[in-house]
Write a protein that holds these residues in place. Structure first.
Motif, PDB file in Angstrom:
ATOM      1  N   PRO A   1      -5.721  -0.179  -0.319  1.00 13.69           N
ATOM      2  CA  PRO A   1      -4.609   0.621  -0.223  1.00 13.69           C
ATOM      3  C   PRO A   1      -3.370   0.275   0.297  1.00 13.69           C
ATOM      4  O   PRO A   1      -2.392   0.902   0.155  1.00 13.69           O
ATOM      5  CB  PRO A   1      -5.034   1.833   0.754  1.00 13.69           C
ATOM      6  N   ASN A   2      -3.239  -1.040   0.672  1.00 12.84           N
ATOM      7  CA  ASN A   2      -1.867  -1.602   1.259  1.00 12.84           C
ATOM      8  C   ASN A   2      -1.415  -2.402   0.173  1.00 12.84           C
ATOM      9  O   ASN A   2      -0.281  -2.356  -0.345  1.00 12.84           O
ATOM     10  CB  ASN A   2      -2.089  -2.399   2.367  1.00 12.84           C
ATOM     11  N   CYS A   3      -2.165  -3.397  -0.518  1.00 19.04           N
ATOM     12  CA  CYS A   3      -1.583  -4.135  -1.538  1.00 19.04           C
ATOM     13  C   CYS A   3      -2.104  -3.775  -3.141  1.00 19.04           C
ATOM     14  O   CYS A   3      -1.445  -4.599  -4.019  1.00 19.04           O
ATOM     15  CB  CYS A   3      -1.740  -5.719  -1.240  1.00 19.04           C
TER      16      CYS A   3
ATOM     17  N   GLN B   1      -6.123 -10.291   0.352  1.00 20.21           N
ATOM     18  CA  GLN B   1      -4.912 -10.791  -0.001  1.00 20.21           C
ATOM     19  C   GLN B   1      -4.127 -10.560   1.112  1.00 20.21           C
ATOM     20  O   GLN B   1      -3.299 -11.633   1.557  1.00 20.21           O
ATOM     21  CB  GLN B   1      -4.422  -9.958  -1.308  1.00 20.21           C
ATOM     22  N   CYS B   2      -3.992  -9.427   1.619  1.00 18.49           N
ATOM     23  CA  CYS B   2      -3.029  -9.046   2.700  1.00 18.49           C
ATOM     24  C   CYS B   2      -3.481  -8.939   4.090  1.00 18.49           C
ATOM     25  O   CYS B   2      -2.863  -8.803   5.016  1.00 18.49           O
ATOM     26  CB  CYS B   2      -2.252  -7.929   2.512  1.00 18.49           C
ATOM     27  N   GLY B   3      -5.060  -8.862   4.387  1.00 18.31           N
ATOM     28  CA  GLY B   3      -5.329  -8.776   5.537  1.00 18.31           C
ATOM     29  C   GLY B   3      -5.673  -7.471   6.105  1.00 18.31           C
ATOM     30  O   GLY B   3      -6.045  -7.046   7.344  1.00 18.31           O
ATOM     31  N   PHE B   4      -5.609  -6.320   5.277  1.00 17.70           N
ATOM     32  CA  PHE B   4      -5.582  -5.108   5.667  1.00 17.70           C
ATOM     33  C   PHE B   4      -6.838  -4.544   6.432  1.00 17.70           C
ATOM     34  O   PHE B   4      -7.929  -4.907   5.512  1.00 17.70           O
ATOM     35  CB  PHE B   4      -4.671  -4.065   4.648  1.00 17.70           C
ATOM     36  N   ASN B   5      -7.014  -3.741   7.206  1.00 16.96           N
ATOM     37  CA  ASN B   5      -8.135  -3.452   7.873  1.00 16.96           C
ATOM     38  C   ASN B   5      -8.545  -2.000   6.941  1.00 16.96           C
ATOM     39  O   ASN B   5      -7.996  -0.986   7.086  1.00 16.96           O
ATOM     40  CB  ASN B   5      -7.975  -2.912   9.169  1.00 16.96           C
ATOM     41  N   LEU B   6      -9.568  -2.257   5.952  1.00 13.74           N
ATOM     42  CA  LEU B   6     -10.027  -1.199   5.186  1.00 13.74           C
ATOM     43  C   LEU B   6     -10.732  -0.191   5.810  1.00 13.74           C
ATOM     44  O   LEU B   6     -10.967   0.875   5.262  1.00 13.74           O
ATOM     45  CB  LEU B   6     -10.859  -2.050   3.940  1.00 13.74           C
TER      46      LEU B   6
END
Length: 267
Positions: free
Chosen positions: A32-34, A47-52
């Protein structure tokens, strides 16, 4: 790209099973971030390390199941966050993952300084006087050589050999050391001679039992034992029953005329 959880082979999006090992592939979704493609059970974006887990992920794309091969989805297992940080992307290159600020702050905090350590006091030992050197033992007195027993001279301890030399033939006769009485004469049935003069010239004037030489300690004595023509010491007659102590150089003549003569020697 979908990475096979069994052999890490990159597969195209929408693939149902691995092209390399035919393992059923998990469902995928978008970050949802990248917007990057991630697995449905991933905890962080590769890719961006966003906490899913912090946001609701969109509904996974329904996978088309081939009618001839039944597909069984593997059980969902919550992955370890540390393993997700090391999960390679489709090209096999790991991407940097953002570390939570709290963890960085905890790691960057320097440890408190250690208190200074006071040096330990050094004990100064008092000078102990060294003990005086022990006196060397006095050398043992040298033992004097034992004196020879009475009646035994040093010459006898040195194996003195006595002999007589026949002047007329210059023949040497060594006196036996194992005998205490040495008989001088010619062969007979009563007393065999130890010094046989029968082979010398003018031996007819010598009796068969003529004279004896007696050994007593380191002394040698000669006596006439009843000869017919007598025994002479240094040209002087030796009376029967008397004896004369021999000294080196004494002349012993058997019979008259000095025809059978011996010189006594010690070596």
């Amino acid at each position: 790209m979908i990475v096979c959880p069994n052999c890490n082979h990159p597969n195209p999006n929408g693939a149902v099973q691995c092209e390399a090992c035919y393992t059923p592939l998990p469902a995928t979704s978008n970050c949802p971030n990248c917007g990057a493609t991630v697995q449905a059970d991933a905890a962080f974006c590769g890719q961006c390390g966003f906490n899913l887990h912090s946001a609701a992920a969109p509904a996974p794309v329904a996978a088309t199941v081939a009618p001839e091969i039944p597909v069984q989805a593997p059980p969902l297992v919550t992955p370890d966050p540390l393993l997700d940080l090391l999960q390679p992307d489709a090209l096999g290159i790991s991407q940097p993952v953002a570390v939570p600020p709290t963890a960085v702050a905890a790691e960057s905090t320097p440890p408190p300084p250690l208190p200074p350590i006071a040096p330990e006091p050094v004990a100064v030992e008092a000078a102990i006087p060294s003990p005086p050197p022990e006196p060397e033992p006095a050398p043992a007195p040298e033992q004097e050589p034992e004196a020879a027993p009475a009646g035994v001279s040093r010459t006898q301890l040195q194996q003195v050999t006595a002999r007589v030399v026949h002047i007329q033939s210059d023949r040497e006769i060594e006196l036996p050391q194992s005998l205490s009485v040495i008989h001088i004469g010619k062969p007979n049935d009563r007393i065999p001679p130890d010094i046989d003069v029968s082979g010398f010239s003018n031996s007819e004037i010598v009796s068969r039992i003529h004279a004896d030489i007696r050994v007593e300690g380191d002394a040698y004595y000669v006596e006439d034992v009843g000869s017919s023509n007598g025994t002479y010491i240094n040209n002087l007659p030796l009376l029967p029953g008397n004896r004369h102590r021999l000294r080196p150089g004494d002349r012993i003549s058997l019979g008259k005329g000095d025809l059978v003569t011996f010189i006594f020697q010690l070596t």
